[in-house]
Write a protein that holds these residues in place. Structure first.
Motif, PDB file in Angstrom:
ATOM      1  N   GLY A  75      55.143  95.213  82.150  1.00  0.00           N
ATOM      2  CA  GLY A  75      55.745  94.086  81.465  1.00  0.00           C
ATOM      3  C   GLY A  75      54.982  93.757  80.208  1.00  0.00           C
ATOM      4  O   GLY A  75      54.478  94.647  79.518  1.00  0.00           O
ATOM      5  N   ARG A  76      54.870  92.452  79.946  1.00  0.00           N
ATOM      6  CA  ARG A  76      54.199  91.997  78.728  1.00  0.00           C
ATOM      7  C   ARG A  76      53.496  90.683  78.974  1.00  0.00           C
ATOM      8  O   ARG A  76      53.797  89.961  79.927  1.00  0.00           O
ATOM      9  CB  ARG A  76      55.205  91.850  77.595  1.00  0.00           C
ATOM     10  CG  ARG A  76      56.148  90.678  77.789  1.00  0.00           C
ATOM     11  CD  ARG A  76      57.194  90.571  76.684  1.00  0.00           C
ATOM     12  NE  ARG A  76      57.963  89.334  76.839  1.00  0.00           N
ATOM     13  CZ  ARG A  76      57.941  88.319  75.993  1.00  0.00           C
ATOM     14  NH1 ARG A  76      57.207  88.383  74.896  1.00  0.00           N
ATOM     15  NH2 ARG A  76      58.651  87.235  76.208  1.00  0.00           N
ATOM     16  N   VAL A  77      52.555  90.373  78.087  1.00  0.00           N
ATOM     17  CA  VAL A  77      51.940  89.052  78.035  1.00  0.00           C
ATOM     18  C   VAL A  77      52.888  88.177  77.219  1.00  0.00           C
ATOM     19  O   VAL A  77      53.330  88.572  76.141  1.00  0.00           O
ATOM     20  CB  VAL A  77      50.545  89.114  77.365  1.00  0.00           C
ATOM     21  CG1 VAL A  77      49.970  87.722  77.159  1.00  0.00           C
ATOM     22  CG2 VAL A  77      49.606  89.989  78.185  1.00  0.00           C
ATOM     23  N   VAL A  78      53.223  87.000  77.735  1.00  0.00           N
ATOM     24  CA  VAL A  78      54.083  86.083  76.988  1.00  0.00           C
ATOM     25  C   VAL A  78      53.275  85.589  75.784  1.00  0.00           C
ATOM     26  O   VAL A  78      52.206  84.980  75.964  1.00  0.00           O
ATOM     27  CB  VAL A  78      54.561  84.912  77.866  1.00  0.00           C
ATOM     28  CG1 VAL A  78      55.365  83.922  77.037  1.00  0.00           C
ATOM     29  CG2 VAL A  78      55.379  85.432  79.056  1.00  0.00           C
ATOM     30  N   PRO A  79      53.741  85.884  74.553  1.00  0.00           N
ATOM     31  CA  PRO A  79      52.951  85.530  73.368  1.00  0.00           C
ATOM     32  C   PRO A  79      52.625  84.040  73.298  1.00  0.00           C
ATOM     33  O   PRO A  79      53.472  83.189  73.545  1.00  0.00           O
ATOM     34  CB  PRO A  79      53.857  85.944  72.200  1.00  0.00           C
ATOM     35  CG  PRO A  79      54.751  86.999  72.777  1.00  0.00           C
ATOM     36  CD  PRO A  79      54.969  86.581  74.207  1.00  0.00           C
ATOM     37  N   MET A  80      51.365  83.757  73.003  1.00  0.00           N
ATOM     38  CA  MET A  80      50.841  82.412  72.786  1.00  0.00           C
ATOM     39  C   MET A  80      51.107  81.470  73.964  1.00  0.00           C
ATOM     40  O   MET A  80      51.214  80.265  73.796  1.00  0.00           O
ATOM     41  CB  MET A  80      51.402  81.828  71.491  1.00  0.00           C
ATOM     42  CG  MET A  80      51.104  82.688  70.251  1.00  0.00           C
ATOM     43  SD  MET A  80      49.355  83.101  70.033  1.00  0.00           S
ATOM     44  CE  MET A  80      48.748  81.554  69.379  1.00  0.00           C
ATOM     45  N   SER A  81      51.169  82.028  75.178  1.00  0.00           N
ATOM     46  CA  SER A  81      51.398  81.208  76.382  1.00  0.00           C
ATOM     47  C   SER A  81      50.100  80.641  76.939  1.00  0.00           C
ATOM     48  O   SER A  81      50.116  79.935  77.942  1.00  0.00           O
ATOM     49  CB  SER A  81      52.105  82.036  77.455  1.00  0.00           C
ATOM     50  OG  SER A  81      51.314  83.144  77.842  1.00  0.00           O
ATOM     51  N   GLY A  82      49.008  80.941  76.322  1.00  0.00           N
ATOM     52  CA  GLY A  82      47.710  80.446  76.771  1.00  0.00           C
ATOM     53  C   GLY A  82      46.612  81.237  76.115  1.00  0.00           C
ATOM     54  O   GLY A  82      46.840  81.947  75.128  1.00  0.00           O
ATOM     55  N   GLY A  83      45.440  81.150  76.672  1.00  0.00           N
ATOM     56  CA  GLY A  83      44.322  81.875  76.083  1.00  0.00           C
ATOM     57  C   GLY A  83      43.057  81.694  76.888  1.00  0.00           C
ATOM     58  O   GLY A  83      43.087  81.272  78.044  1.00  0.00           O
ATOM     59  N   ASP A  84      41.952  82.011  76.239  1.00  0.00           N
ATOM     60  CA  ASP A  84      40.636  81.965  76.857  1.00  0.00           C
ATOM     61  C   ASP A  84      39.835  80.859  76.195  1.00  0.00           C
ATOM     62  O   ASP A  84      39.928  80.647  74.980  1.00  0.00           O
ATOM     63  CB  ASP A  84      39.946  83.323  76.660  1.00  0.00           C
ATOM     64  CG  ASP A  84      38.666  83.453  77.458  1.00  0.00           C
ATOM     65  OD1 ASP A  84      38.410  82.629  78.350  1.00  0.00           O
ATOM     66  OD2 ASP A  84      37.905  84.400  77.180  1.00  0.00           O
ATOM     67  N   TYR A  85      39.051  80.145  77.000  1.00  0.00           N
ATOM     68  CA  TYR A  85      38.183  79.084  76.514  1.00  0.00           C
ATOM     69  C   TYR A  85      36.755  79.417  76.938  1.00  0.00           C
ATOM     70  O   TYR A  85      36.174  78.744  77.787  1.00  0.00           O
ATOM     71  CB  TYR A  85      38.647  77.727  77.046  1.00  0.00           C
ATOM     72  CG  TYR A  85      40.048  77.426  76.573  1.00  0.00           C
ATOM     73  CD1 TYR A  85      40.264  76.779  75.369  1.00  0.00           C
ATOM     74  CD2 TYR A  85      41.151  77.852  77.306  1.00  0.00           C
ATOM     75  CE1 TYR A  85      41.542  76.550  74.899  1.00  0.00           C
ATOM     76  CE2 TYR A  85      42.439  77.623  76.847  1.00  0.00           C
ATOM     77  CZ  TYR A  85      42.630  76.970  75.650  1.00  0.00           C
ATOM     78  OH  TYR A  85      43.896  76.754  75.197  1.00  0.00           O
ATOM     79  N   PRO A  86      36.189  80.483  76.365  1.00  0.00           N
ATOM     80  CA  PRO A  86      34.875  80.945  76.818  1.00  0.00           C
ATOM     81  C   PRO A  86      33.750  80.009  76.399  1.00  0.00           C
ATOM     82  O   PRO A  86      33.791  79.371  75.350  1.00  0.00           O
ATOM     83  CB  PRO A  86      34.729  82.305  76.148  1.00  0.00           C
ATOM     84  CG  PRO A  86      35.530  82.177  74.893  1.00  0.00           C
ATOM     85  CD  PRO A  86      36.695  81.296  75.261  1.00  0.00           C
ATOM     86  N   LEU A  87      32.745  79.978  77.251  1.00  0.00           N
ATOM     87  CA  LEU A  87      31.525  79.236  76.991  1.00  0.00           C
ATOM     88  C   LEU A  87      30.422  80.262  76.785  1.00  0.00           C
ATOM     89  O   LEU A  87      30.219  81.129  77.634  1.00  0.00           O
ATOM     90  CB  LEU A  87      31.198  78.346  78.190  1.00  0.00           C
ATOM     91  CG  LEU A  87      30.023  77.402  78.063  1.00  0.00           C
ATOM     92  CD1 LEU A  87      30.332  76.326  77.031  1.00  0.00           C
ATOM     93  CD2 LEU A  87      29.729  76.777  79.421  1.00  0.00           C
ATOM     94  N   THR A  88      29.751  80.215  75.631  1.00  0.00           N
ATOM     95  CA  THR A  88      28.626  81.112  75.373  1.00  0.00           C
ATOM     96  C   THR A  88      27.354  80.387  75.771  1.00  0.00           C
ATOM     97  O   THR A  88      26.995  79.376  75.171  1.00  0.00           O
ATOM     98  CB  THR A  88      28.579  81.533  73.894  1.00  0.00           C
ATOM     99  OG1 THR A  88      29.810  82.171  73.561  1.00  0.00           O
ATOM    100  CG2 THR A  88      27.434  82.498  73.639  1.00  0.00           C
ATOM    101  N   ARG A  89      26.710  80.907  76.806  1.00  0.00           N
ATOM    102  CA  ARG A  89      25.509  80.276  77.344  1.00  0.00           C
ATOM    103  C   ARG A  89      24.272  80.784  76.615  1.00  0.00           C
ATOM    104  O   ARG A  89      24.300  81.864  76.008  1.00  0.00           O
ATOM    105  CB  ARG A  89      25.385  80.584  78.832  1.00  0.00           C
ATOM    106  CG  ARG A  89      26.576  80.101  79.618  1.00  0.00           C
ATOM    107  CD  ARG A  89      26.418  80.244  81.105  1.00  0.00           C
ATOM    108  NE  ARG A  89      25.733  81.438  81.539  1.00  0.00           N
ATOM    109  CZ  ARG A  89      25.987  82.068  82.673  1.00  0.00           C
ATOM    110  NH1 ARG A  89      26.917  81.642  83.483  1.00  0.00           N
ATOM    111  NH2 ARG A  89      25.297  83.140  83.014  1.00  0.00           N
ATOM    112  N   PRO A  90      23.165  80.031  76.673  1.00  0.00           N
ATOM    113  CA  PRO A  90      21.916  80.545  76.117  1.00  0.00           C
ATOM    114  C   PRO A  90      21.598  81.892  76.766  1.00  0.00           C
ATOM    115  O   PRO A  90      21.845  82.101  77.948  1.00  0.00           O
ATOM    116  CB  PRO A  90      20.886  79.480  76.516  1.00  0.00           C
ATOM    117  CG  PRO A  90      21.694  78.236  76.709  1.00  0.00           C
ATOM    118  CD  PRO A  90      23.024  78.690  77.241  1.00  0.00           C
ATOM    119  N   GLY A  91      21.114  82.826  75.983  1.00  0.00           N
ATOM    120  CA  GLY A  91      20.847  84.167  76.497  1.00  0.00           C
ATOM    121  C   GLY A  91      21.994  85.122  76.264  1.00  0.00           C
ATOM    122  O   GLY A  91      21.893  86.302  76.596  1.00  0.00           O
ATOM    123  N   GLY A  92      23.113  84.613  75.730  1.00  0.00           N
ATOM    124  CA  GLY A  92      24.200  85.500  75.343  1.00  0.00           C
ATOM    125  C   GLY A  92      25.253  85.793  76.388  1.00  0.00           C
ATOM    126  O   GLY A  92      26.173  86.560  76.128  1.00  0.00           O
TER     127      GLY A  92
END
Length: 160
Positions: free
Chosen positions: A53-70
């Protein structure tokens, strides 16, 4: 030679999702002291033996947290559309980290790096409708991800 543990899980490749990502929007410094971003799933393709199938365009995303140490701590949520039209909710959590500061810098610049130069794994959960895709809401999965410039490719394995 020791015998494998009797409860060692078996994995079966279910499908691969290739996702084109939007540019990141950074919150820095965030109130917690870490860096937070928002990166949206612009589009994508699902291919595999158990789902296409497919990813529904712009239906969500990622909210990553960059922690100390990378270490990057993922929290992604978006919708999939199976070839039969079924809509499936996906939530991915996981981690990415580079095996050296030089590789981390290349990844920050969105340059290609070899798969063995970083760790990127996710643990997805799916909310699928009743019917042919209900199995997705009844199994544990593991995702092994590839970081490619402006995109991710995640290979999903169902734990049997």
């Amino acid at each position: 030679m020791t015998e494998p543990h009797p409860f060692l899980p078996k994995l079966e490749h279910a499908f691969t999702i290739s996702i084109a990502l939007s540019r990141p929007y950074w919150i820095k410094p965030a109130a917690r002291g870490d860096m937070r971003a928002a990166i949206f799933a612009a589009e994508g393709v699902i291919e595999g033996p158990r789902l296409n199938g497919r990813v529904v365009p712009m239906s969500g995303g990622d909210y990553p947290l960059t922690r100390p140490g990378g270490v990057i701590d993922f929290d992604a949520r978006y919708l999939l559309e199976a070839d039969d039209g079924a809509i499936i909710y996906l939530q991915n959590t996981g981690f990415r980290w580079a095996r050296s500061p030089e590789i981390a810098e290349k990844m920050r610049r969105n340059e290609p790096v070899s798969f063995d130069e970083y760790y990127m794994r996710v643990t997805p959960r799916f909310d699928a409708p009743e019917g042919p895709h209900a199995w997705m809401s009844q199994h544990v999965f593991v995702g092994v991800a590839e970081k490619v410039p402006n995109a991710n490719r995640i290979h999903y394995f169902v734990v049997l």
